[in-house]
Design an enzyme around this catalytic site. Structure first.
Site, PDB file in Angstrom:
ATOM      1  CB  CYS A   1      -1.613   7.149   1.898  1.00  0.00           C
ATOM      2  SG  CYS A   1      -2.540   5.958   2.851  1.00  0.00           S
TER       3      CYS A   1
ATOM      4  CD  GLU B   1      -2.994  -0.637   0.196  1.00  0.00           C
ATOM      5  OE1 GLU B   1      -3.273   0.465  -0.020  1.00  0.00           O
ATOM      6  OE2 GLU B   1      -3.638  -1.684  -0.014  1.00  0.00           O
TER       7      GLU B   1
END
Lengths: 445, 522
Positions: B319, B285
């Site tokens: 993020c 990720e």
């Protein structure tokens, strides 16, 4: 076997209803009523129409408006015939523009039922004519959300200007004794409702003191001007997220020495909150302690953010802060009515409801507690409670109509809330339109 | 065994004073224990060694934890221990493993105030964010426990007369979890819980900035009943992580972090070393450069608070945070003015103060990086809002800024800055905005403010991002509701907290039995 009080409530309520019904003479109103009835029976249609009303002022042209309308209607599984025709109109450019213009007119028509004017100056005619009918008002300035200090300052300035203009408008009017005093003493003619969320961009649910601190100087300036102009200043209550900040702010400012002998001011108690009895006790205790020259006005409402509170709590997995059963809320409304009326010498109760049962109950409770008719104020919303307003005046009661002022873009959030309320299946109005029998409408909750 | 349906752990109702008081008491309880001691935990052994200090990002003098700086040697020892235990853990019944994870969730639930306080202290997360981190960690345990039970029942495959087909999923073996500091409880818990639920043994290497939070995750799992040999903790820096990635006994690497480190891990993991007899799988990720599109019919009253929240809360260190706003030119002026006004009201301060939006950045390096980009923004564009921190200089604070008028090739429009700097661009229309989104190498989250259902549909069809949010903020994905993960260079595609995630941690095994014997179907 009905108690004497229940019999009296039925009697007062029937009289109000008869009197309200006979005041319907506008054919336009009748059409609106049918449209609302249609919308409240069809959840999909209701959603489509509310979404359209919501976006209408942000559309850049009639064609853009038509595109949105067609987009919303396109999501319906079943369209009423006139709307189907509207959809087909979207086929050519000229037709789309025409459809857009017609829809814009429709939204304006609905908006003007609830919003009295775009500018305070333009409201004068409405305010004067209401006064001559024996009705006073509380003016509310609609606006965009306050997201910055500059926007908070601008709203505060609009409020200051409106306090001045309301004082001017009302000073010129003929005396109307039943609106200007109760057993305690004189009541200011003019009245402005303000929102703390518009006075500060810093209302944070997890830090109430932040918003309180930031709104305080602006609200203090309003209180000073209201005192100077003898206008009542009422602080509205909004969603539960800001309840603590608003309550603390109002009670702490009104506790300052400077405001002990004025202005007349008030706050709101929302009966749909399950903890409203505790807040009521707190307010009552505060009012009993604070020997104010003009007692605190407590506007008792059901609360206008029910859908928001329920959805918000569900999304977060919290217990709902509001009663989810209407009868429980109605019972609480009556209990709070009695509690406020019993504290008469220390505070003034304003009963703000369109529920005929709640209103009749308050009239009877006031009488039973030894109050004069003028000792309790009834508040209705412009456009929603017009018929009730006239019926209450005929009963010789003191009525105040909440009159929003502002442009359409700013007024949409208010308008959608009102329409949501008006088309809700649980609304008293919907029950009335559906022709539920009187005994049921007026039965104890 | 069936468990009740999954429900998200409710976040705390911070609008109630008594709830806020409980958190403050949790902080007081934590502070009495500081600094925490965080050893490497390998089996029953707690290993001390050279140390690594974890300090409060809001006050560099405050040591939150004294952690062991695990070495490559420690990493190899950890893999050896969990590797030996992996078979036994895989053979524990799936029901039993699920119950263990639920007990770990309960352990966290009982300590949620103190765990949130640790997030606040160690990572500078404001209270609401810290609490949400704890709730999400609990969610992952509850969600993957249920998912692993379902997976254990196998997949349905076609059956024809005379043969019996069965497909089941087996644990891959040892999973190395390399976790970031920005969701110091939720992300390591999620990655480890997925590995353990499906029968893998795990080694957690938490970020060097958040060893104490990482230790809590391993404590919770062991307290719930995961055997100490099946889950190890390796606090430390990059070398311990690199050793894990290279170790031939590791089967799966679950990584969350930057795109550059992710790419290195994928490259290193691709090499088959020594007597390694499997292909390593990497679940990565990575970063994002997330865009919010604002069409001309957007409600700015809703869009602006949502944009400001998406870009600036937790100082933009998510993020999923918004980095660029692509606004229709028809309402760009109004949006710019109102965003600037709203940014000027942001509360920049210590994370433990209720109401703080923008806390400190995680460390000095982050502060230097963000200040460098902020200066570049001023050189290349027009700063329309700059909210300066009003706190003392002992924390890694930086201003919150909004820039516009940047040249199309500006690094600010391309690089992941991971800080409170938002760029706003005017676009002709939604199509123009989508062209710019498509030109980016990242595709993690995205936003759209628009009230035309047809436009919403067309953007949803064209947008490449992993998570598109319409008419709301673009952060705060919830387990089970918004399975989360990016495409392109933002990630390897698995959606955490979604129905497919666990498949990354298992291998399929199909058994086909011929049941036909001399024409007789047995």
């Amino acid at each position: 076997m009905q108690s004497p009080a229940e019999r009296e409530i039925l009697e007062v309520g029937s009289r109000l209803l008869t009197s309200a019904d006979s005041s319907v003479h506008s054919p336009v109103r009748a059409i609106d009523k049918r449209a609302l009835e249609r919308a409240s029976q069809d959840a999909e249609l209701r959603t489509a129409l509310l979404r359209f009303v919501d976006v209408a002022p942000a559309c850049r042209s009639p064609a853009d408006l038509a595109a949105h309308l067609i987009g919303f209607l396109g999501e319906l599984h079943e369209r009423p015939l006139p709307l189907d025709a509207a959809m087909r109109m979207g086929s050519s450019k000229a037709a789309r523009a025409a459809l857009g213009r017609a829809a814009a007119a429709g939204v304006r028509h609905v908006a003007h039922r609830f919003i009295v004017a775009e500018q305070p100056g333009d409201a004068e005619k409405v305010l004067r004519s209401l006064w001559s009918e024996g009705v006073t008002t509380s003016v509310d300035l609609l606006g965009e959300a306050t997201l910055s200090s500059q926007e908070a300052d601008r709203y505060a300035q609009r409020c200051l200007d409106t306090l001045d203009s309301l004082a001017g408008i009302y000073a010129a009017l003929a005396p109307m004794p039943q609106l200007e005093a109760d057993s305690i003493g004189p009541i200011p003619r003019a009245n402005l409702s303000v929102k703390v969320s518009a006075l500060t961009p810093l209302l944070r649910p997890d830090a109430p003191e932040l918003g309180e601190r930031d709104a305080m100087p602006r609200l203090r300036a309003l209180l000073r001007r209201a005192k100077e102009r003898d206008v009542h200043l009422h602080v509205d209550m909004e969603s539960f997220d800001s309840r603590e900040a608003v309550t603390e702010l109002v009670l702490s400012l009104l506790g300052e020495d400077e405001f002990r002998d004025g202005p007349s001011a008030g706050l709101v108690l929302q009966a749909y909150l399950t903890d409203s009895p505790e807040l009521c006790e707190r307010i009552v205790a505060w009012a009993e302690r604070s020997a104010r020259a003009q007692p605190l006005v407590v506007r008792l409402v059901k609360g206008a953010y029910w859908d928001h509170e329920v959805v918000d709590a569900r999304q977060h997995g919290w217990r709902s802060p509001v009663f989810e059963v209407k009868a429980e809320c109605d019972r609480n409304f009556e209990a709070l009515t009695v509690r406020l009326l019993k504290t008469r010498s220390h505070l003034r109760a304003a009963i703000a409801s369109h529920n005929l049962r709640s209103v009749a109950h308050a009239i009877v409770a006031n009488r039973a507690l030894g109050g004069q008719p003028r000792d309790v104020e009834f508040q209705v919303l412009r456009g929603l409670g017009d018929e009730l307003q006239r019926a209450l005046v005929r009963e010789g009661l003191r009525v105040r109509t909440y009159c929003p002022i502002g442009d359409l873009v700013a007024g949409m959030a208010y308008l959608v809330r009102r329409l949501l309320e008006n088309t809700s299946n649980q609304s008293f109005l919907a029950d009335q339109v559906r022709g539920r029998p009187l005994e049921e409408l007026l039965a104890a909750p | 065994m069936t468990l009740g349906p999954f429900v998200n752990e409710p976040v705390l109702e911070l609008r109630r004073g008594e709830v806020r008081d409980a958190l403050s008491r949790g902080m007081a309880a934590l502070e009495r224990k500081l600094p925490l001691r965080v050893p490497a935990m390998i089996g029953e052994r707690r290993i001390d060694g050279e140390t690594l200090l974890s300090t409060d990002p809001g006050d560099r003098e405050q040591v939150v934890a004294v952690a062991t700086r695990a070495t490559g040697q420690d990493a190899r020892r950890a893999v050896e221990v969990v590797s030996a235990a992996a078979g036994a853990w895989a053979s524990v019944a799936a029901e039993e493993r699920a119950l263990i994870l639920l007990r770990s969730a309960a352990w966290m639930r009982e300590r949620r105030h103190e765990l949130a306080a640790l997030c606040v202290r160690e990572c500078g997360k404001p209270w609401a964010e810290a609490d949400a981190d704890v709730a999400e960690a609990i969610d992952f345990l509850e969600y993957y426990a249920r998912g692993a039970l379902a997976l254990d029942r196998g997949a349905s495959v076609l059956q024809v007369p005379g043969e019996r087909n069965h497909m089941r999923y087996a644990a891959r073996g040892v999973c190395a979890v390399i976790a970031p500091w920005n969701f110091p409880l939720a992300i390591p818990t999620g990655m480890l819980a997925a590995a353990l639920a499906t029968g893998n043994a795990g080694v957690l290497k938490p970020a060097e900035q958040s060893p104490a939070c990482g230790a809590m995750v391993v404590e919770a799992l062991r307290a719930g009943g995961v055997p100490p040999d099946a889950v190890a903790l390796l606090p430390g820096a990059g070398d311990a992580g690199a050793a894990l990635v290279r170790d031939p006994r590791v089967h799966t690497i679950a990584f969350t972090g930057s795109a550059s480190v992710g790419a290195e891990i994928i490259a290193a993991a691709a090499r088959v070393r020594g007597d390694q007899s499997h292909i390593k799988r990497v679940i990565a990720e990575m970063g994002g450069k997330n865009c919010v599109i604002v069409d001309s019919d957007a409600d700015l009253d809703e869009a602006i608070p949502a944009i400001v929240r998406s870009a600036f809360v937790y100082a933009g260190q998510k993020c999923s945070a918004a980095a660029r706003v692509l606004v229709h030119e028809g309402i760009a002026d109004a949006l710019l003015e109102r965003v600037a006004g709203a940014v000027a009201t942001l509360q920049i301060g210590q994370a433990d103060v209720f109401g703080t939006d923008v806390g400190p950045l995680i460390d000095e390096e982050a502060q230097r990086r963000v200040l460098r980009y902020t200066k570049l923004a001023a050189d290349e564009g027009v700063i329309v809002a700059a909210r300066e921190p009003e706190v003392d200089g002992r924390g890694w604070f930086c201003p919150a800024s909004v820039v516009t008028g940047l040249p199309a090739d500006s690094a600010i429009l391309r690089d992941e800055i991971f800080g409170p700097l938002l760029a706003i661009e005017r676009v002709r229309d939604v199509e123009d905005a989508l062209d710019r989104v498509e030109a980016l190498p990242f595709a993690l989250t995205g936003g759209l403010f628009c009230r035309n259902p047809q436009t919403v549909q067309s953007v949803a069809a064209r947008s490449p991002v992993g998570n598109l949010y319409v008419n709301r903020h673009i952060t705060g994905a919830m387990v089970g509701r918004q399975p989360f993960g990016g495409n392109r260079l933002s990630g390897s595609g698995a959606k955490a907290g979604g129905p497919d995630y666990l498949l990354q941690f298992v291998e399929g095994r199909v058994v086909t039995e011929n049941t036909l014997r001399h024409g007789l179907v047995v």
